[in-house]
Design an enzyme around this catalytic site. Structure first.
Site, mmCIF file in Angstrom:
data_model
loop_
_atom_site.group_PDB
_atom_site.id
_atom_site.type_symbol
_atom_site.label_atom_id
_atom_site.label_comp_id
_atom_site.label_asym_id
_atom_site.label_seq_id
_atom_site.Cartn_x
_atom_site.Cartn_y
_atom_site.Cartn_z
ATOM 1 N N TYR A 136 0.845 -1.204 0.000
ATOM 2 C CA TYR A 136 0.000 0.000 0.000
ATOM 3 C C TYR A 136 0.879 1.253 0.000
ATOM 4 O O TYR A 136 0.601 2.224 -0.701
ATOM 5 C CB TYR A 136 -0.926 0.010 1.216
ATOM 6 N N PHE A 147 -7.800 21.248 -24.585
ATOM 7 C CA PHE A 147 -8.086 19.823 -24.698
ATOM 8 C C PHE A 147 -9.311 19.550 -23.831
ATOM 9 O O PHE A 147 -9.510 20.190 -22.799
ATOM 10 C CB PHE A 147 -6.900 18.926 -24.303
ATOM 11 N N THR A 148 -10.124 18.580 -24.257
ATOM 12 C CA THR A 148 -11.449 18.355 -23.649
ATOM 13 C C THR A 148 -11.387 18.210 -22.127
ATOM 14 O O THR A 148 -12.010 18.987 -21.400
ATOM 15 C CB THR A 148 -12.087 17.107 -24.276
ATOM 16 N N ASP A 150 1.394 20.293 -20.257
ATOM 17 C CA ASP A 150 0.754 19.005 -20.501
ATOM 18 C C ASP A 150 1.772 18.184 -21.286
ATOM 19 O O ASP A 150 1.971 18.404 -22.482
ATOM 20 C CB ASP A 150 -0.546 19.193 -21.297
ATOM 21 N N LYS A 177 -0.068 7.593 -23.371
ATOM 22 C CA LYS A 177 0.350 7.950 -24.733
ATOM 23 C C LYS A 177 1.852 7.690 -24.873
ATOM 24 O O LYS A 177 2.253 6.554 -25.053
ATOM 25 C CB LYS A 177 0.015 9.409 -25.032
ATOM 26 N N ARG A 210 -13.380 15.066 -33.787
ATOM 27 C CA ARG A 210 -12.746 16.163 -33.056
ATOM 28 C C ARG A 210 -13.225 17.454 -33.706
ATOM 29 O O ARG A 210 -12.513 18.096 -34.464
ATOM 30 C CB ARG A 210 -11.214 16.069 -33.112
ATOM 31 N N PHE A 234 -19.072 14.130 -26.189
ATOM 32 C CA PHE A 234 -18.649 13.289 -27.312
ATOM 33 C C PHE A 234 -18.499 11.827 -26.930
ATOM 34 O O PHE A 234 -18.653 10.948 -27.766
ATOM 35 C CB PHE A 234 -17.331 13.810 -27.904
HETATM 36 N N1 F0G Z 1 -3.985 15.799 -22.269
HETATM 37 C C1 F0G Z 1 -3.993 15.440 -23.562
HETATM 38 C C2 F0G Z 1 -3.267 16.288 -24.563
HETATM 39 C C3 F0G Z 1 -4.682 14.289 -23.970
HETATM 40 O O1 F0G Z 1 -4.663 13.939 -25.252
HETATM 41 C C4 F0G Z 1 -5.357 13.510 -22.996
HETATM 42 C C5 F0G Z 1 -6.108 12.336 -23.389
HETATM 43 C C6 F0G Z 1 -5.333 13.926 -21.666
HETATM 44 C C7 F0G Z 1 -4.625 15.077 -21.346
HETATM 45 C C8 F0G Z 1 -6.057 13.193 -20.579
HETATM 46 O O2 F0G Z 1 -5.404 12.010 -20.276
HETATM 47 O O3 F0G Z 1 -7.000 10.213 -20.988
HETATM 48 O O4 F0G Z 1 -5.088 9.735 -19.444
HETATM 49 O O5 F0G Z 1 -7.035 11.022 -18.650
HETATM 50 N N2 F0G Z 1 -6.374 12.079 -24.590
HETATM 51 C C9 F0G Z 1 -7.036 10.885 -25.101
HETATM 52 C C10 F0G Z 1 -7.162 11.004 -26.587
HETATM 53 C C11 F0G Z 1 -8.301 10.546 -24.407
HETATM 54 O O6 F0G Z 1 -7.782 10.107 -27.166
HETATM 55 O O7 F0G Z 1 -6.628 11.930 -27.190
HETATM 56 P P1 F0G Z 1 -6.193 10.679 -19.813
#
Ligand code: F0G
Length: 470
Positions: free
Chosen positions: A85, A137-138, A228, A271, A395, A462
């Protein structure tokens, strides 16, 4: 720095072909469906590729997130998971890898990128403050808004133009940032939110010159600069390829230098780091780190696991090291460029220059007869799946969501369908099949009629929205 770069990379990668610096040792069979099966599956999924079952997909280009193939060394590392843990051995391996390759002082693991986005947004934004960023970013923007921040796009104008060949379309426009600071005062800026290879712009890089200039600007105004780092390794490759003075530097050196101009970073390890799950938040400021270490316990888990198993942290530590190898990045982006070259030869419209992780088809130019309210990019993703079983992602207007104040759709300039290439997963022959399918959908473009929304979730719509053909 060259004003314009070639669209794809025949020249940039040299005359010789590239090849993957690995061979395949285990395979996963793919399912090939009939058109009738796909029509049924897509209707059941509400014409949203996020709602398809993976088993219904032939080549899955939905995302490069968590879809990486791990190496034999990473799998071996999984067996060395120390599932304590507190104080897992693997945490210290992860911490050391982040310190060595990204250069930050302090690290907390998180279950994935948005876990880290949540923490940094809660810690560094006061309600009403502005958060300037190089395009949204979303999930990043949503966490900033939930913390009371107001996102402001300060990316260069070229980023919103899919046809501009500017080599660093991810750069912040310092004029826009200056204007924001002049209008509201530096104390009203929470921090600058800078992303490597800007996802929503088509995977477009930020130059070293730009991050250096941002650092001086932020120092002058006492504003923090957070990164980021999700696809920062890929960004480093573009700097090596395009920016004066970096051709002879390794990806690892460029990555470390870039990060050194920032005060901390959040990361989706799913990624660049070649794993299936995980993330982290890294900070140089000890006081802010103390707060992060405190808050992570509430939402993710103890500060030495942050929602991850020990084995996952081990896989990330090994993945970080593999990810910064020049031969790896060259073949990874080489494969994306290869697909770009095929589509370019077929005159299919997509975002130029080719980005690091994906080809972004330009749905506006596919379907000039569809208004943005008919969801052209969502339509294109649906048509591509129907044609071939290839899964892509919208997108455009659906991803952009609604303005929290007015409740209206946000109408982004870019209306794109992303063909995202997972790392170390598909072959060049798969890319040939993808290019043929895209060409077939392009040839039939006049028949597309668009979609209408039938169900719309309140947040990040989305992912779960449903549609019907018009
Ligand atoms: N920042 C960027 C630039 C991203 O592309 C993503 C995720 C995140 C943050 C968030 O990270 O998914 O680990 O919580 N992008 C994915 C995509 C979902 O398909 O582009 P996460």
């Amino acid at each position: 720095m060259p004003e314009h770069v070639p669209v794809t990379t025949g020249q940039q990668l040299g005359r010789r072909s590239w090849a993957e610096p690995w061979k395949i040792k285990m395979v996963e069979p793919l399912w090939m469906s009939t058109r009738e099966e796909r029509e049924r599956a897509l209707a059941e999924a509400g014409y949203n590729t996020f709602l398809l079952r993976s088993e219904e997909v032939y080549i899955d280009l939905l995302t490069d997130s968590g879809t990486n193939a791990m190496s034999d060394r990473q799998w071996a590392g999984m067996i060395l998971g120390d599932e304590a843990y507190a104080g897992s051995r693997n945490f210290y391996r992860l911490e050391a890898a982040v310190q060595r390759y990204y250069g930050y002082a302090h690290v907390v693991p998180t279950h994935q990128g948005r876990g880290a986005e949540h923490l940094i947004s809660q810690l560094a934004i006061k309600p009403g403050q502005f958060v300037p960023g190089n395009m949204y970013f979303t999930t990043t923007r949503l966490h900033q808004e939930r913390a009371g921040g107001v996102f402001v796009d300060v990316i260069r104008d070229e980023a919103h133009d899919p046809e501009s060949l500017y080599p660093f379309k991810g750069d912040v426009d310092l004029g826009k940032l200056e204007a924001l600071v002049a209008e509201h005062g530096a104390e009203q800026i929470a921090y600058v939110s800078l992303a490597g290879t800007v996802n929503m712009a088509g995977g477009q890089p930020v130059s070293m010159a730009n991050v250096k200039a941002l650092r001086s600007f932020c120092d002058e105004h006492a504003i923090r600069l957070f990164l980021d780092a999700t696809r920062m390794v890929e960004n480093a490759w573009f700097i090596q390829e395009r920016e004066d003075g970096y051709a002879g530097r390794s990806i690892a050196e460029i990555l470390l230098e870039f990060c050194s101009y920032t005060d901390g970073a959040w990361m989706s390890a799913k990624k660049d780091s070649l794993v299936n799950i995980g993330g982290w938040l890294a900070l140089n400021d000890s006081d802010l780190f103390e707060e992060a270490r405190n808050l992570v316990v509430v939402f993710e888990g103890l500060h030495t696991y942050g929602g991850l198993a020990g084995r996952d942290m081990e896989a990330i530590a090994i993945g970080i090291e593999e990810s910064v190898q020049d031969a790896h990045v060259r073949s990874r982006i080489g494969q994306v460029y290869y697909l770009g070259e095929l589509l370019e030869a077929a005159d299919v419209p997509f975002v130029r220059p080719v980005g690091g992780h994906a080809i972004f088809l330009d749905a506006r130019r596919f379907y000039p007869h569809l208004s943005q309210d008919a969801f052209p990019a969502q339509t294109l993703a649906a048509e591509l799946y129907l044609d071939s079983g290839i899964r892509s992602m919208e997108r455009g207007i659906v991803s952009a969501g609604r303005d929290p104040k007015t409740g209206d759709h946000r109408y982004p300039k870019l209306e794109l369908t992303r063909l995202t290439i997972p790392r170390r997963v598909y072959t060049q022959a798969h890319m040939d099949v993808v290019a043929e399918a895209v060409q077939a959908v392009y040839a039939a473009r006049e028949n597309a009629r668009g979609l209408k929304l039938t169900y719309e979730p309140r947040l990040l719509r989305f992912f779960q929205a449903r549609f019907e053909p018009l």
